[in-house]
Design a protein around this motif. Structure first.
Motif, PDB file in Angstrom:
ATOM      1  N   LEU A 170     -67.758  -2.663  28.252  1.00  0.00           N
ATOM      2  CA  LEU A 170     -68.252  -3.460  29.126  1.00  0.00           C
ATOM      3  C   LEU A 170     -69.238  -4.443  28.373  1.00  0.00           C
ATOM      4  O   LEU A 170     -69.866  -4.025  27.449  1.00  0.00           O
ATOM      5  CB  LEU A 170     -69.475  -2.416  29.830  1.00  0.00           C
ATOM      6  CG  LEU A 170     -69.839  -2.947  31.158  1.00  0.00           C
ATOM      7  CD1 LEU A 170     -68.863  -3.293  32.340  1.00  0.00           C
ATOM      8  CD2 LEU A 170     -70.764  -1.949  31.831  1.00  0.00           C
ATOM      9  N   PRO A 171     -69.103  -5.696  28.666  1.00  0.00           N
ATOM     10  CA  PRO A 171     -69.952  -6.613  28.012  1.00  0.00           C
ATOM     11  C   PRO A 171     -71.417  -6.609  28.257  1.00  0.00           C
ATOM     12  O   PRO A 171     -71.654  -5.584  29.088  1.00  0.00           O
ATOM     13  CB  PRO A 171     -69.589  -8.063  28.431  1.00  0.00           C
ATOM     14  CG  PRO A 171     -68.703  -7.810  29.697  1.00  0.00           C
ATOM     15  CD  PRO A 171     -68.446  -6.140  29.749  1.00  0.00           C
ATOM     16  N   PRO A 191     -72.798  -7.999  32.065  1.00  0.00           N
ATOM     17  CA  PRO A 191     -71.387  -8.194  33.126  1.00  0.00           C
ATOM     18  C   PRO A 191     -71.934  -8.613  34.322  1.00  0.00           C
ATOM     19  O   PRO A 191     -72.991  -8.379  34.912  1.00  0.00           O
ATOM     20  CB  PRO A 191     -71.029  -6.581  33.425  1.00  0.00           C
ATOM     21  CG  PRO A 191     -72.378  -5.812  32.991  1.00  0.00           C
ATOM     22  CD  PRO A 191     -73.221  -6.501  32.236  1.00  0.00           C
ATOM     23  N   GLU A 230     -67.967  -9.083  39.276  1.00  0.00           N
ATOM     24  CA  GLU A 230     -66.206  -9.046  39.286  1.00  0.00           C
ATOM     25  C   GLU A 230     -66.095  -8.101  37.730  1.00  0.00           C
ATOM     26  O   GLU A 230     -65.177  -7.175  38.069  1.00  0.00           O
ATOM     27  CB  GLU A 230     -65.377 -10.305  38.958  1.00  0.00           C
ATOM     28  CG  GLU A 230     -65.694 -11.012  40.284  1.00  0.00           C
ATOM     29  CD  GLU A 230     -64.846 -12.511  39.813  1.00  0.00           C
ATOM     30  OE1 GLU A 230     -63.953 -12.580  38.893  1.00  0.00           O
ATOM     31  OE2 GLU A 230     -64.996 -13.429  40.636  1.00  0.00           O
ATOM     32  N   GLU A 231     -66.758  -8.140  36.770  1.00  0.00           N
ATOM     33  CA  GLU A 231     -66.424  -7.216  35.612  1.00  0.00           C
ATOM     34  C   GLU A 231     -66.691  -5.923  35.849  1.00  0.00           C
ATOM     35  O   GLU A 231     -66.148  -4.937  35.427  1.00  0.00           O
ATOM     36  CB  GLU A 231     -67.382  -7.855  34.373  1.00  0.00           C
ATOM     37  CG  GLU A 231     -66.657  -9.282  33.897  1.00  0.00           C
ATOM     38  CD  GLU A 231     -67.695  -9.983  32.771  1.00  0.00           C
ATOM     39  OE1 GLU A 231     -68.575  -9.608  32.890  1.00  0.00           O
ATOM     40  OE2 GLU A 231     -67.009 -10.769  32.094  1.00  0.00           O
ATOM     41  N   LEU A 232     -67.766  -5.770  36.463  1.00  0.00           N
ATOM     42  CA  LEU A 232     -68.503  -4.523  37.013  1.00  0.00           C
ATOM     43  C   LEU A 232     -67.449  -3.778  37.723  1.00  0.00           C
ATOM     44  O   LEU A 232     -66.877  -2.520  37.729  1.00  0.00           O
ATOM     45  CB  LEU A 232     -69.785  -4.417  37.759  1.00  0.00           C
ATOM     46  CG  LEU A 232     -70.783  -4.476  36.586  1.00  0.00           C
ATOM     47  CD1 LEU A 232     -72.083  -4.514  37.629  1.00  0.00           C
ATOM     48  CD2 LEU A 232     -70.963  -3.231  35.774  1.00  0.00           C
ATOM     49  N   SER A 260     -64.227  -4.360  38.160  1.00  0.00           N
ATOM     50  CA  SER A 260     -62.883  -4.179  37.501  1.00  0.00           C
ATOM     51  C   SER A 260     -63.114  -2.770  36.530  1.00  0.00           C
ATOM     52  O   SER A 260     -62.277  -2.091  36.532  1.00  0.00           O
ATOM     53  CB  SER A 260     -62.469  -5.313  36.740  1.00  0.00           C
ATOM     54  OG  SER A 260     -61.513  -5.049  35.787  1.00  0.00           O
ATOM     55  N   TYR A 261     -64.275  -2.848  35.952  1.00  0.00           N
ATOM     56  CA  TYR A 261     -64.543  -1.548  34.916  1.00  0.00           C
ATOM     57  C   TYR A 261     -64.536  -0.432  36.000  1.00  0.00           C
ATOM     58  O   TYR A 261     -64.245   0.777  35.549  1.00  0.00           O
ATOM     59  CB  TYR A 261     -66.037  -1.963  34.365  1.00  0.00           C
ATOM     60  CG  TYR A 261     -66.178  -0.932  33.417  1.00  0.00           C
ATOM     61  CD1 TYR A 261     -65.520  -0.693  32.197  1.00  0.00           C
ATOM     62  CD2 TYR A 261     -67.405   0.001  33.778  1.00  0.00           C
ATOM     63  CE1 TYR A 261     -65.890   0.473  31.395  1.00  0.00           C
ATOM     64  CE2 TYR A 261     -67.712   1.228  32.608  1.00  0.00           C
ATOM     65  CZ  TYR A 261     -67.114   1.162  31.712  1.00  0.00           C
ATOM     66  OH  TYR A 261     -67.175   2.436  30.889  1.00  0.00           O
TER      67      TYR A 261
END
Length: 138
Positions: free
Chosen positions: A2-3, A6, A9-11, A13-14
């Motif tokens: 995880l960046p 985040p 969308e990134e959350l 997707s993760y």
């Protein structure tokens, strides 16, 4: 991974990839438990016996083929071609056996005639050379 910060969308997707991993792990664990509870997968000779039993059940469950005698098949030939071919081969083999038997009989007769001639010559030779004190007086 995880960046640091985040986005939405990134959350999502993760979280989706975590759910997929959890499902995959659960399915693997469930298969292992089921395998252990059922006594394990058959191996070796037992597996061969089970496979044969399954094949036997499948053959028994299969429907009989419809009777196609006297009808033309997919290729347009009559159904009795096979029987004709079998009869032709049987006749050919019988003729060949008969010819071989004739040749063997002829050879046997020739051999018997030669042997008879030899025995006649031998007997003639014995009669001409016999003496008065010979064992055979015939």
């Amino acid at each position: 991974m995880l960046p640091e910060h985040p986005g939405q969308e990134e959350l999502a997707s993760y979280n989706a990839s975590l759910r997929q991993k959890d499902r995959r792990d659960y399915r693997k664990h469930a298969a292992t438990v089921l395998d252990e509870l059922s006594g394990g997968k058959a191996t070796g000779f037992e597996a061969k016996l089970e496979k044969k039993a399954m094949a036997r059940v499948e053959r028994a469950a299969r429907e009989e083929s419809p009777d196609v005698a006297g009808k033309t098949d997919v290729f347009g030939s009559q159904g009795n071609d096979f029987q004709k071919e079998l009869a032709r081969r049987k006749k050919f083999n019988d003729n060949r056996k008969y010819a071989k038997r004739e040749v063997a009989q002829n050879r046997l007769e020739e051999h018997r005639e030669k042997e008879k001639a030899k025995m006649a010559k031998l007997l003639e030779m014995v009669k001409t050379t016999r003496s008065a004190d010979a064992l055979y007086q015939g």
